[in-house]
Design a protein around this motif. Structure first.
Motif, mmCIF file in Angstrom:
data_model
loop_
_atom_site.group_PDB
_atom_site.id
_atom_site.type_symbol
_atom_site.label_atom_id
_atom_site.label_comp_id
_atom_site.label_asym_id
_atom_site.label_seq_id
_atom_site.Cartn_x
_atom_site.Cartn_y
_atom_site.Cartn_z
ATOM 1 N N UNK A 1 51.671 8.658 -46.176
ATOM 2 C CA UNK A 1 53.262 9.791 -46.233
ATOM 3 C C UNK A 1 52.199 10.748 -45.783
ATOM 4 N N UNK A 2 53.155 11.208 -45.119
ATOM 5 C CA UNK A 2 53.242 12.464 -44.268
ATOM 6 C C UNK A 2 54.358 13.315 -44.824
ATOM 7 N N UNK A 3 54.244 14.503 -45.537
ATOM 8 C CA UNK A 3 55.292 15.186 -45.865
ATOM 9 C C UNK A 3 55.145 16.607 -44.986
ATOM 10 N N UNK A 4 56.353 17.071 -43.969
ATOM 11 C CA UNK A 4 56.186 18.489 -43.395
ATOM 12 C C UNK A 4 56.235 19.734 -44.303
ATOM 13 N N UNK A 5 56.198 20.668 -44.797
ATOM 14 C CA UNK A 5 55.979 21.717 -45.198
ATOM 15 C C UNK A 5 56.798 22.686 -44.209
ATOM 16 N N UNK A 6 56.581 24.123 -44.455
ATOM 17 C CA UNK A 6 56.367 25.683 -44.234
ATOM 18 C C UNK A 6 56.080 26.304 -45.331
ATOM 19 N N UNK A 7 54.877 26.999 -45.293
ATOM 20 C CA UNK A 7 53.479 27.223 -45.900
ATOM 21 C C UNK A 7 54.554 28.984 -46.211
ATOM 22 N N UNK A 8 55.056 29.084 -47.539
ATOM 23 C CA UNK A 8 55.385 30.311 -47.638
ATOM 24 C C UNK A 8 54.293 31.439 -48.604
ATOM 25 N N UNK A 9 53.452 31.860 -49.171
ATOM 26 C CA UNK A 9 52.463 32.117 -49.615
ATOM 27 C C UNK A 9 52.582 33.166 -48.475
ATOM 28 N N UNK A 10 52.169 33.404 -47.061
ATOM 29 C CA UNK A 10 52.348 34.890 -46.115
ATOM 30 C C UNK A 10 53.370 34.983 -45.369
ATOM 31 N N UNK A 11 53.241 35.529 -44.866
ATOM 32 C CA UNK A 11 54.248 35.732 -44.061
ATOM 33 C C UNK A 11 54.330 34.688 -42.674
ATOM 34 N N UNK A 12 53.078 34.515 -42.646
ATOM 35 C CA UNK A 12 52.606 33.505 -41.316
ATOM 36 C C UNK A 12 53.406 31.701 -40.546
ATOM 37 N N UNK A 16 53.056 23.243 -41.618
ATOM 38 C CA UNK A 16 51.785 21.789 -42.505
ATOM 39 C C UNK A 16 52.271 20.343 -42.808
ATOM 40 N N UNK A 17 51.432 19.648 -41.916
ATOM 41 C CA UNK A 17 51.721 18.823 -42.289
ATOM 42 C C UNK A 17 50.983 18.163 -43.333
ATOM 43 N N UNK A 18 51.349 17.539 -44.663
ATOM 44 C CA UNK A 18 50.328 16.908 -45.534
ATOM 45 C C UNK A 18 50.473 15.481 -46.235
ATOM 46 N N UNK A 19 49.783 14.911 -45.820
ATOM 47 C CA UNK A 19 49.388 13.702 -46.049
ATOM 48 C C UNK A 19 48.947 13.409 -48.035
ATOM 49 N N UNK A 20 49.240 12.275 -47.463
ATOM 50 C CA UNK A 20 49.842 11.703 -49.771
ATOM 51 C C UNK A 20 49.043 10.074 -49.598
ATOM 52 N N UNK A 21 48.186 9.918 -50.593
ATOM 53 C CA UNK A 21 47.950 7.689 -50.702
ATOM 54 C C UNK A 21 47.755 8.542 -51.849
ATOM 55 N N UNK A 22 48.459 7.254 -52.492
ATOM 56 C CA UNK A 22 48.949 6.704 -53.751
ATOM 57 C C UNK A 22 49.221 8.158 -55.079
ATOM 58 N N UNK A 23 49.559 9.029 -54.028
ATOM 59 C CA UNK A 23 51.085 10.749 -55.329
ATOM 60 C C UNK A 23 48.991 11.469 -54.805
ATOM 61 N N UNK A 24 48.399 11.491 -54.294
ATOM 62 C CA UNK A 24 47.586 12.025 -53.695
ATOM 63 C C UNK A 24 47.362 12.767 -52.754
#
Length: 116
Positions: A1-12, A16-24
């Motif tokens: 499964x892939x989740x799309x996020x916007x990183x909020x750590x810095x102003x840039x 992000x596209x984060x891929x998970x398998x079995x919750x990891x």
């Protein structure tokens, strides 16, 4: 499964596209730095937030407070219940701990303003 996020750590604000398998989280793409990779992995497996709100004081005023460390997102409502049931005794200085280890989260609630 892939989740799309916007990183909020810095102003840039990397997309992000984060891929998970079995919750990891197994991979993060789109990050421009290592901090973005860590943020992406944590956000899909154990999201945390710094809670900022107000607390009643014994003189009836509202005191701005926050958690000194982020708390698990799943515990935010529980933490708010505890804060809403607590009354701060004045005087209070910035940084005073008003609630230790709120809801077993490991984070303390501290004052963000002095009040007499």
């Amino acid at each position: 499964m892939t989740k799309n996020l916007v990183c909020v750590i810095c102003p840039r604000g990397c997309a992000l596209n984060v891929t998970t398998e079995s919750g990891v989280a197994v991979s993060v793409q789109g990050n421009a730095c290592k901090r973005g990779e860590l943020y992406g992995k944590n956000e899909v497996t154990n999201p945390v937030r710094t809670l900022t709100t107000t607390m009643k004081t014994e003189n009836g005023a509202l005191l701005p407070v926050k958690t000194a460390a982020p708390v698990p997102k799943a515990k935010l409502f529980e933490c708010m219940e505890i804060i809403n049931q607590t009354t701060a005794k004045t005087p209070v200085e910035i940084g005073d701990v008003l609630i230790y280890n709120i809801g077993g989260s490991g984070a303390d609630v501290v004052a963000t303003k002095s009040m007499k």
